[in-house]
Enzyme design. Structure first.
Site, PDB file in Angstrom:
ATOM      1  N   PHE A   4       0.757  -1.037   0.112  1.00 33.24           N
ATOM      2  CA  PHE A   4      -0.143  -0.168  -0.325  1.00 33.24           C
ATOM      3  C   PHE A   4       0.637   1.468   0.428  1.00 33.24           C
ATOM      4  CE2 PHE A   4      -4.024   1.290   2.140  1.00 33.24           C
ATOM      5  CZ  PHE A   4      -4.236   2.533   1.181  1.00 33.24           C
ATOM      6  N   GLN A  29      -3.105  16.930   1.984  1.00 29.26           N
ATOM      7  CA  GLN A  29      -3.327  16.078   1.409  1.00 29.26           C
ATOM      8  C   GLN A  29      -4.075  16.340  -0.361  1.00 29.26           C
ATOM      9  OE1 GLN A  29      -3.177  11.408   1.798  1.00 29.26           O
ATOM     10  NE2 GLN A  29      -1.457  11.796   1.370  1.00 29.26           N
ATOM     11  N   HIS A  51      -5.512  14.534  -3.741  1.00 27.12           N
ATOM     12  CA  HIS A  51      -5.686  13.286  -4.470  1.00 27.12           C
ATOM     13  C   HIS A  51      -6.021  13.410  -6.037  1.00 27.12           C
ATOM     14  CE1 HIS A  51      -7.726   9.634  -5.614  1.00 27.12           C
ATOM     15  NE2 HIS A  51      -7.232   8.530  -4.453  1.00 27.12           N
ATOM     16  N   LEU A  99     -13.437  10.264  -4.830  1.00 30.05           N
ATOM     17  CA  LEU A  99     -13.047  10.040  -5.204  1.00 30.05           C
ATOM     18  C   LEU A  99     -12.658   8.780  -6.815  1.00 30.05           C
ATOM     19  CD1 LEU A  99     -10.751   9.548  -2.284  1.00 30.05           C
ATOM     20  CD2 LEU A  99     -10.480  11.408  -3.497  1.00 30.05           C
ATOM     21  N   GLU A 117      -7.747   5.097  -7.072  1.00 30.67           N
ATOM     22  CA  GLU A 117      -6.506   5.240  -7.732  1.00 30.67           C
ATOM     23  C   GLU A 117      -5.922   3.567  -8.751  1.00 30.67           C
ATOM     24  OE1 GLU A 117      -3.043   7.984  -6.017  1.00 30.67           O
ATOM     25  OE2 GLU A 117      -3.921   6.615  -4.439  1.00 30.67           O
ATOM     26  N   ARG A 126       1.282   9.684  -5.481  1.00 26.10           N
ATOM     27  CA  ARG A 126      -0.176  10.569  -5.338  1.00 26.10           C
ATOM     28  C   ARG A 126       0.003  12.172  -5.564  1.00 26.10           C
ATOM     29  NH1 ARG A 126      -4.496   9.298  -0.071  1.00 26.10           N
ATOM     30  NH2 ARG A 126      -4.411   7.231  -1.817  1.00 26.10           N
ATOM     31  N   HIS A 185      -7.913  15.887   0.493  1.00 27.86           N
ATOM     32  CA  HIS A 185      -8.222  14.514   0.264  1.00 27.86           C
ATOM     33  C   HIS A 185      -8.006  14.239   1.988  1.00 27.86           C
ATOM     34  CE1 HIS A 185      -8.857   9.841   0.875  1.00 27.86           C
ATOM     35  NE2 HIS A 185      -7.674  10.130   1.072  1.00 27.86           N
ATOM     36  N   ARG A 220       1.332  11.472   3.902  1.00 29.83           N
ATOM     37  CA  ARG A 220       0.666  10.498   4.690  1.00 29.83           C
ATOM     38  C   ARG A 220       0.781   9.601   4.340  1.00 29.83           C
ATOM     39  NH1 ARG A 220      -4.425   7.586   4.731  1.00 29.83           N
ATOM     40  NH2 ARG A 220      -5.728   8.708   3.425  1.00 29.83           N
TER      41      ARG A 220
END
Length: 586
Positions: free
Chosen positions: A132, A246, A248, A262, A265, A296, A361, A396
């Site tokens: 991840f 952050q 996105h 969203l 991704e 990102r 985000h 993050r």
């Protein structure tokens, strides 16, 4: 509960007094985990939230929850997890906060298992883990692509089994403080306007972040409006790194009521391509090696630049196209994306591209807290989750937000229990309660020409224009000037509860919170004269080593630099560049 008697000249309303040892504000994953800890320790606790606990923001977290369990990669360790987290933070995460989370992460997963969480498992029964983001090893546990939803369900069930009382429709307007010591909170019921004075030895603030102050955001309407920022600051707390947000890269533009929703991704991970209005595959100009599989923050910056320089779509976005992929691939690997676009736009992504733009985000900054117990410096007041700061720095690490809730939910619950049991007496302040009461009274009596919803849109437009993916001193100062004008207009708002409830009053408080959070963000962004992680300053494009500090905002015009402690050598030696290729998961 006994109704309080109003003083002369005050609006007569139903007002009830409630007493509890610990009050939890927010019923998402962090708030419920703290409440569970308190209940398991035999401490009286009450949890309140402004939306149904089953529909908390936690439910939207899809990808997974991190812990170095080493079920898939035996070489993994909490030290490596810490190194990856600090590296990804651009060295702005607090090393002790990172240690607390990564070292205690396995216990957080064990707690969920004990509560009945249905993790995906391998054939031998061990918890499955996958890559991840920028993780060195596979350490993200999951439950399909509904991990956050399953965690929330598990915590709701555990809280119910323990008999934790939850009030789902209470909007907290003030945390009550006397001489820098918490003694409760004030709020009202969203359905009928009933007021509540909640006396508590300790208050845990778990009311989310501030990403709703941008025009496009992955947060839903009326959540993450900066409530935590306002409640903490009015109580005497401070905000750390408000500018570190952050974005996105792939949020929907339409319909307007779902702007920012969203697009996973995974759409890029499966072979989706990004094109500008000229049909150019623009990632070749920004990251020719990784193209759409870039990080990102870099993809978000690339899309923003294309739009800003006039190569965006007519509605101000770029195209994400998966229509060249086999239909069966889309239906098997991207079912949620397919279904979402059909429902929201009647768009068939097997035939047509998706119009997207960067979307706010996640709040990586938040209320200033101590790493050891997430105390705020106001005695008896704690904060955790997206409301707090310290773990994420300037970027993050994917999957860390959920484990943060579990680790610090337990730690904060334990700390609040210890504080409550150690109190000899609770000192209250009628003046503080009266001030909170008058604030609500004055808004309910407000009958000016300004519409609260229109002013909320103005805030979002200001932040999107002047403090989006890329910032500049000229724009930041223009944003502050617009906030000054907006605050003048706020004095002429009209608030009109109706038969449907007191939502209009809640929107007025959301507006107050959004303006405070916006000012904190703009002033902190102005002070951070560098480009680092999520924070891009067009007029300061380079990283400045002297700004490897946290910025602490304590009110208008008051931003202080806070030095970070050194990173332990055993962690520094493990910090390395980690490829994100093939690891794109939302």
């Amino acid at each position: 509960m006994a109704p309080a008697q109003p003083a002369a000249g005050e609006v007569t309303v139903a007002e009830h007094q409630i007493a509890t040892s610990v009050l939890v504000i927010g019923t998402g994953g962090g708030g419920l985990r703290a409440a569970i800890e308190l209940a398991e320790r035999g401490v009286d606790v009450l949890a309140v939230g402004k939306r149904a606990k089953s529909d908390a923001h936690t439910t939207l977290a899809a990808g997974g929850v991190n812990a170095a369990l080493a079920t898939m990669d035996p070489e993994d360790s909490w030290q490596q997890h810490a190194a990856d987290t600090l590296k990804e933070s651009y060295l702005l995460a607090d090393p002790e906060t990172v240690r607390m989370v990564t070292e205690n992460a396995a216990r957080g997963i064990e707690d969920l298992e004990r509560y009945g969480m249905p993790f995906a498992r391998e054939a031998d029964g061990k918890i499955s883990q996958r890559f991840f983001g920028a993780h060195t090893y596979r350490r993200t546990a999951f439950a399909g692509d509904y991990t956050g939803l399953e965690i929330q369900r598990t915590l709701v069930d555990r809280a119910a089994r323990l008999g934790v009382p939850v009030m789902d429709t209470v909007y907290v307007t003030r945390i009550l403080v006397r001489d820098n010591v918490v003694f409760g909170a004030y709020g009202f019921d969203l359905a009928d306007g009933t007021r509540y004075v909640i006396h508590a030895d300790a208050v845990i603030l778990a009311a989310g972040g501030h990403t709703r102050i941008w025009r496009r955001t992955s947060s839903r309407r009326d959540e993450n409006t900066g409530d935590s920022f306002r409640l903490a600051v009015l109580a005497g707390g401070r905000i750390r790194d408000a500018e570190l947000v952050q974005f996105h890269p792939s949020g929907l533009i339409a319909p307007e009521n779902a702007a920012g929703t969203l697009v996973s991704e995974a759409a890029r991970g499966e072979g989706g391509v990004l094109r500008n209005a000229l049909g150019e595959r623009f990632m070749a100009e920004y990251d020719a090696d990784r193209m759409e599989l870039s990080t990102r923050d870099r993809v978000a910056l690339a899309a923003y630049t294309e739009i800003k320089e006039g190569r965006g779509t007519p509605d101000g976005g770029v195209w994400l196209d998966v229509s060249h992929l086999p239909r069966e691939t889309i239906m098997r690997r991207l079912p949620r994306v397919y279904q979402t676009l059909l429902e929201l736009q009647m768009l068939d992504i097997t035939r047509e591209p998706i119009e997207i733009a960067p979307t706010a985000h996640y709040s990586m900054g938040g209320v200033w807290v101590r790493p050891e117990d997430h105390g705020t410096g106001v005695e008896g007041l704690y904060a955790l989750g997206e409301a707090a700061s310290g773990l994420h720095g300037a970027n993050r690490l994917g999957g860390n937000s959920l484990i943060e809730l579990l680790v610090y939910g337990r730690i904060v619950g334990e700390a609040a229990a210890r504080h409550s049991r150690g109190l000899g007496a609770q000192q209250r302040s009628p003046a503080a309660t009266g001030e909170a009461r008058r604030e609500v009274d004055e808004l309910l009596a407000a009958d000016g020409p300004e519409n609260v919803r229109a002013l909320q849109r103005t805030v979002r437009n200001t932040m999107t224009e002047h403090a989006g993916v890329v910032r500049h001193e000229t724009g930041l100062r223009a944003g502050l000037a617009e906030l000054d004008e907006l605050e003048s207009r706020m004095r002429a708002v009209g608030v009109h509860p109706d038969i449907a409830g007191f939502q209009d009053l809640a929107h007025a408080f959301d507006l107050k919170a959004a303006v405070l959070a916006s000012r904190a963000t703009l002033e902190s962004a102005l002070e951070r004269r560098e480009t680092r992680g999520c924070h891009n300053r067009a007029d300061h494009p380079d990283l400045d080593e002297s700004l490897r500090v946290n910025l602490v905002w304590s009110g208008p015009g008051r931003v202080a630099r806070e030095e970070l402690p050194p990173i332990p050598g055993e962690i520094t030696s493990l910090m390395r560049e980690v490829s994100t290729a093939g690891k794109l998961v939302e």
